[in-house]
Write a protein that holds these residues in place. Structure first.
Motif, mmCIF file in Angstrom:
data_model
loop_
_atom_site.group_PDB
_atom_site.id
_atom_site.type_symbol
_atom_site.label_atom_id
_atom_site.label_comp_id
_atom_site.label_asym_id
_atom_site.label_seq_id
_atom_site.Cartn_x
_atom_site.Cartn_y
_atom_site.Cartn_z
ATOM 1 N N VAL A 64 0.833 -1.209 0.000
ATOM 2 C CA VAL A 64 0.000 0.000 0.000
ATOM 3 C C VAL A 64 0.861 1.249 0.000
ATOM 4 O O VAL A 64 0.620 2.194 -0.775
ATOM 5 C CB VAL A 64 -0.955 -0.019 1.205
ATOM 6 C CG1 VAL A 64 -1.688 1.311 1.325
ATOM 7 C CG2 VAL A 64 -1.954 -1.162 1.067
ATOM 8 N N LEU A 65 1.884 1.288 0.846
ATOM 9 C CA LEU A 65 2.745 2.467 0.912
ATOM 10 C C LEU A 65 3.505 2.673 -0.397
ATOM 11 O O LEU A 65 3.688 3.815 -0.845
ATOM 12 C CB LEU A 65 3.719 2.336 2.090
ATOM 13 C CG LEU A 65 3.099 2.408 3.487
ATOM 14 C CD1 LEU A 65 4.182 2.278 4.550
ATOM 15 C CD2 LEU A 65 2.334 3.702 3.685
ATOM 16 N N GLU A 66 3.956 1.587 -1.001
ATOM 17 C CA GLU A 66 4.628 1.733 -2.294
ATOM 18 C C GLU A 66 3.685 2.294 -3.344
ATOM 19 O O GLU A 66 4.061 3.154 -4.149
ATOM 20 C CB GLU A 66 5.182 0.382 -2.735
ATOM 21 C CG GLU A 66 6.349 -0.113 -1.882
ATOM 22 C CD GLU A 66 6.789 -1.505 -2.279
ATOM 23 O OE1 GLU A 66 6.101 -2.101 -3.147
ATOM 24 O OE2 GLU A 66 7.797 -1.995 -1.728
ATOM 25 N N ALA A 67 2.424 1.825 -3.330
ATOM 26 C CA ALA A 67 1.448 2.341 -4.297
ATOM 27 C C ALA A 67 1.119 3.794 -4.017
ATOM 28 O O ALA A 67 0.975 4.606 -4.947
ATOM 29 C CB ALA A 67 0.180 1.489 -4.246
ATOM 30 N N VAL A 68 1.003 4.160 -2.744
ATOM 31 C CA VAL A 68 0.710 5.553 -2.394
ATOM 32 C C VAL A 68 1.853 6.450 -2.827
ATOM 33 O O VAL A 68 1.657 7.518 -3.431
ATOM 34 C CB VAL A 68 0.419 5.683 -0.894
ATOM 35 C CG1 VAL A 68 0.369 7.139 -0.480
ATOM 36 C CG2 VAL A 68 -0.882 4.987 -0.539
ATOM 37 N N ASN A 69 3.079 6.057 -2.499
ATOM 38 C CA ASN A 69 4.236 6.870 -2.897
ATOM 39 C C ASN A 69 4.338 7.000 -4.409
ATOM 40 O O ASN A 69 4.636 8.086 -4.932
ATOM 41 C CB ASN A 69 5.520 6.256 -2.339
ATOM 42 C CG ASN A 69 5.652 6.471 -0.841
ATOM 43 O OD1 ASN A 69 5.286 7.523 -0.335
ATOM 44 N ND2 ASN A 69 6.174 5.476 -0.132
ATOM 45 N N ALA A 70 4.087 5.909 -5.132
ATOM 46 C CA ALA A 70 4.146 5.979 -6.595
ATOM 47 C C ALA A 70 3.056 6.879 -7.157
ATOM 48 O O ALA A 70 3.268 7.615 -8.133
ATOM 49 C CB ALA A 70 4.027 4.575 -7.183
ATOM 50 N N SER A 71 1.877 6.856 -6.531
ATOM 51 C CA SER A 71 0.774 7.674 -7.031
ATOM 52 C C SER A 71 0.961 9.145 -6.727
ATOM 53 O O SER A 71 0.463 10.015 -7.448
ATOM 54 C CB SER A 71 -0.545 7.185 -6.419
ATOM 55 O OG SER A 71 -0.784 5.833 -6.735
ATOM 56 N N LEU A 72 1.676 9.461 -5.640
ATOM 57 C CA LEU A 72 1.822 10.856 -5.218
ATOM 58 C C LEU A 72 3.128 11.485 -5.674
ATOM 59 O O LEU A 72 3.424 12.623 -5.299
ATOM 60 C CB LEU A 72 1.718 10.952 -3.692
ATOM 61 C CG LEU A 72 0.386 10.512 -3.080
ATOM 62 C CD1 LEU A 72 0.419 10.708 -1.581
ATOM 63 C CD2 LEU A 72 -0.773 11.279 -3.686
ATOM 64 N N ASP A 73 3.906 10.777 -6.461
ATOM 65 C CA ASP A 73 5.181 11.346 -6.911
ATOM 66 C C ASP A 73 4.979 12.616 -7.722
ATOM 67 O O ASP A 73 5.770 13.569 -7.628
ATOM 68 C CB ASP A 73 5.949 10.317 -7.744
ATOM 69 C CG ASP A 73 6.655 9.293 -6.858
ATOM 70 O OD1 ASP A 73 6.794 9.591 -5.646
ATOM 71 O OD2 ASP A 73 7.028 8.219 -7.359
ATOM 72 N N ALA A 74 3.932 12.672 -8.543
ATOM 73 C CA ALA A 74 3.716 13.834 -9.409
ATOM 74 C C ALA A 74 2.941 14.944 -8.716
ATOM 75 O O ALA A 74 2.699 15.995 -9.326
ATOM 76 C CB ALA A 74 2.960 13.400 -10.682
ATOM 77 N N LEU A 75 2.552 14.752 -7.448
ATOM 78 C CA LEU A 75 1.748 15.748 -6.739
ATOM 79 C C LEU A 75 2.636 16.623 -5.862
ATOM 80 O O LEU A 75 3.772 16.261 -5.531
ATOM 81 C CB LEU A 75 0.696 15.043 -5.880
ATOM 82 C CG LEU A 75 -0.330 14.211 -6.669
ATOM 83 C CD1 LEU A 75 -1.279 13.522 -5.694
ATOM 84 C CD2 LEU A 75 -1.113 15.067 -7.644
ATOM 85 N N PRO A 76 2.149 17.797 -5.445
ATOM 86 C CA PRO A 76 2.933 18.669 -4.561
ATOM 87 C C PRO A 76 3.272 17.962 -3.253
ATOM 88 O O PRO A 76 2.590 17.024 -2.821
ATOM 89 C CB PRO A 76 1.997 19.866 -4.338
ATOM 90 C CG PRO A 76 1.084 19.850 -5.513
ATOM 91 C CD PRO A 76 0.906 18.409 -5.887
ATOM 92 N N GLY A 77 4.313 18.461 -2.595
ATOM 93 C CA GLY A 77 4.821 17.800 -1.400
ATOM 94 C C GLY A 77 3.833 17.761 -0.251
ATOM 95 O O GLY A 77 3.867 16.850 0.578
ATOM 96 N N GLU A 78 2.940 18.770 -0.129
ATOM 97 C CA GLU A 78 1.990 18.807 0.965
ATOM 98 C C GLU A 78 0.715 18.024 0.675
ATOM 99 O O GLU A 78 -0.238 18.087 1.448
ATOM 100 C CB GLU A 78 1.635 20.263 1.276
ATOM 101 C CG GLU A 78 2.782 21.082 1.852
ATOM 102 C CD GLU A 78 3.249 20.521 3.184
ATOM 103 O OE1 GLU A 78 2.399 20.084 3.979
ATOM 104 O OE2 GLU A 78 4.478 20.513 3.420
ATOM 105 N N MET A 79 0.675 17.325 -0.432
ATOM 106 C CA MET A 79 -0.537 16.613 -0.814
ATOM 107 C C MET A 79 -0.903 15.537 0.205
ATOM 108 O O MET A 79 -2.077 15.318 0.508
ATOM 109 C CB MET A 79 -0.337 15.976 -2.188
ATOM 110 C CG MET A 79 -1.589 15.337 -2.773
ATOM 111 S SD MET A 79 -2.768 16.588 -3.265
ATOM 112 C CE MET A 79 -4.059 15.550 -3.958
ATOM 113 N N ARG A 80 0.087 14.883 0.727
ATOM 114 C CA ARG A 80 -0.178 13.778 1.638
ATOM 115 C C ARG A 80 -0.881 14.233 2.904
ATOM 116 O O ARG A 80 -1.632 13.477 3.508
ATOM 117 C CB ARG A 80 1.119 13.053 1.994
ATOM 118 C CG ARG A 80 2.081 13.887 2.794
ATOM 119 C CD ARG A 80 3.259 13.062 3.288
ATOM 120 N NE ARG A 80 4.028 12.538 2.167
ATOM 121 C CZ ARG A 80 5.113 11.789 2.323
ATOM 122 N NH1 ARG A 80 5.539 11.485 3.535
ATOM 123 N NH2 ARG A 80 5.776 11.360 1.283
#
Length: 578
Positions: A64-80
């Protein structure tokens, strides 16, 4: 620190317990050692459990964490942190698969949706995501259900019981109750060409059934009335089925989630804590309704409508995620583990201090009771019981020495903490010790008048002479550890040899009576006749001669030949002094 430091807290608790056992415990050293070993073993077991749980959490959440990190790579840093994060659960081959497809993470404009196929992993995933977001856990759990795929009530209740238990475990893992959104899909083959919205209600508090049913009914009525003439019939059909779906959700899904129905639990007992249902919604999706599902039966009972026959599946229709329902659920604040861990550590420190204070109070009370008890036992002894008084005084002196060490070197922690009461005992115990007076020494010699014991020139005791020797008998009995010398004396009247034999015979007579009356062997006594060789007074006067006629009884210790006691030998123990 993003995760709760269970191992650090376990070590802190163990250290406090060991410090209490070593410094404050009122128990014996053996018990303290055994308890210390138990505490160490318990601490090691807790650390092993915490380590295993951490490894299980990492294994369960790695994908799950790998998928989340891969999905949020193109988003701004504060997205999480700025975007709501929602955990989605359900049947992997049902609504969950239709909503996510093969993806583990879905990012929409309103939230980050994380798919959890196995409810047993929900707690691990929630805890891992809280650590990943630096203390801000998931904002909600969404339960996705396809009404047309639910065909057995017992199976449904069992699944909902397991899901409720998993949500409770996840809430404990993140340390706050996770809000729950129940989103139910109902398939309809006929309907208007427009996309169906979600009908339901959401909020920060738990929903009341009457309120959300009334809200759904009002929304569906408005939805049907706003249709154009060409779509009005289809909309009313859809609205009717959705209203029946909402009532079925209220009757069949929500009670098991809230633990109001225990039909699916073992022996009718609770299978987990009730969950906080903060949002409920229904939606119609394009498909063919199943005529064998529980929902189909409810629709037939409520509306009289019957669905077309369908074997299984939803025909590949992609289910929409309930974004509008999530918007009404409040965001979860950041809950960092460090302040909570520090608070727990302080609480354990306070508990240890209270335990130390209680142990100190108990030991101070025991100290005062012991010292005062020893003093009272000494006071209760009469002066005549000198041997017992000496033993009791030794105990009192040991107590005084202990109190002096406390005053000189400092009060030990087990008696300290402001509760020490030994200082007030020093003055009375010193006064008691200083007041001891040994008994007067026993008389060394008792002198008996020969005329009160014998007739003139005779060595036979007169009748009633035992009354004269009572004092000597008491002295002998009071000192059984001492030998007794019985010496006879005469005046200078008559022949010196006759006087010597008479004095010896009188000493033997007195010796025999004393041995018989005291129950002592004859070897405990020695006799000596001095005749007229040791006068006390002048033999020229009658008073002087009367004073010289006497029998002396003297207490003397045994003589020793090296380390050998030669008891019973008059020549050793009693030497005649010329």
């Amino acid at each position: 620190m993003t995760g709760y430091p269970y191992r650090t807290l376990a070590g802190w608790i163990a250290a406090l317990c060991l410090a209490w056992l070593g410094l404050c415990s009122p128990w014996s050293a053996t018990w303290n050692l055994l308890l210390g070993m138990f505490v160490v073993a318990l601490m090691l077991a807790a650390m092993i459990v915490a380590t295993r749980r951490g490894r299980a959490r990492r294994r369960a959440s790695r994908a799950v964490l790998e998928a989340v990190n891969a999905s949020l790579d193109a988003l701004p840093g504060e997205m999480r942190r700025n975007t709501p994060l929602v955990l989605a659960v359900g049947e992997p081959d049902g609504a969950l698969a239709s909503a996510f497809g093969d993806a583990l993470v879905s990012i929409t404009e309103s939230a980050i949706w994380v798919r959890v196929d196995d409810p047993a992993r929900l707690a691990h995933v929630a805890d891992a995501l809280k650590r990943w977001r630096d203390g801000q856990g998931p904002d909600a759990v969404v339960c996705l259900a396809a009404a047309d795929l639910i065909c057995d009530a017992a199976t449904l209740n069992a699944r909902l019981g397991r899901l409720r238990h998993a949500i409770g475990e996840a809430s404990r893992a993140v340390d706050y109750p996770l809000p729950v959104c129940v989103a139910v899909y109902g398939e309809a083959s006929d309907g208007p060409p427009d996309e169906c919205p979600w009908f339901g209600m959401s909020g920060e508090a738990a929903l009341a059934d009457e309120a959300w049913i009334a809200q759904v009914a009002a929304s569906l009525d408005s939805y049907a009335r706003t249709a154009g003439p060409a779509d009005r019939t289809a909309r009313w059909y859809r609205a009717t089925r959705l209203h029946a779906l909402a009532r079925w959700v209220q009757a069949a899904l929500l009670p098991p989630m809230r633990d109001e129905s225990r039909e699916g639990s073992r022996d009718g007992r609770r299978t987990g804590r009730p969950v906080q249902v903060a949002a409920v919604g229904v939606i119609a999706v394009h498909g063919t309704p199943a005529d064998k599902s529980l929902f189909a039966g409810a629709v037939a009972r409520i509306t009289g409508l019957a669905g077309a026959h369908r074997a299984q599946g939803s025909g590949g229709v992609r289910y929409p995620l309930p974004e509008s329902l999530i918007l009404g659920i409040g965001r979860q604040p950041v809950r960092r583990a460090l302040p909570r861990a520090l608070a727990h550590g302080f609480v354990w420190l306070a508990v240890a201090f209270c335990a130390a204070a209680a142990a100190s109070a108990w030991q101070n009370r025991a100290l005062v009771a012991r010292v005062t008890g020893n003093m009272d036992r000494y006071r209760a002894l009469a002066p005549e019981q000198d041997a017992a008084r000496v033993d009791a005084l030794k105990t009192v002196r040991r107590d005084r020495d202990e109190l002096d060490r406390h005053a000189r070197n400092g009060v030990p922690l087990r008696l300290g903490l402001g509760l020490y009461r030994g200082a007030a005992l020093r003055a009375p115990i010193d006064t008691l010790i200083a007041g001891y007076r040994p008994p007067p020494p026993p008389p060394v010699t008792i002198e008996l008048d020969s005329l009160a014991l014998f007739r003139s020139g005779s060595a036979t005791l007169n009748p009633g002479s035992n009354r004269v020797m009572i004092g000597a008998l008491e002295m002998v009995r009071a000192h059984p550890d001492k030998r007794v010398l019985v010496a006879g004396h005469t005046d200078a009247t008559g022949n010196s040899r006759s006087n010597l034999r008479l004095s010896e015979a009188r000493a033997v007579s007195v010796r025999n009576w004393l041995a018989d009356a005291a129950g002592l062997p004859l070897t405990h006594f020695a006799t000596q006749g001095y005749g007229d060789t040791r006068p006390k007074a002048d033999n020229d006067t009658e008073a002087g001669r009367a004073a010289n006629r006497r029998v002396e009884i003297t207490l003397v210790p045994d003589c020793r030949d090296g380390d050998r006691v030669t008891s019973g030998q008059s020549a050793c123990s009693f030497q005649q002094k010329e």
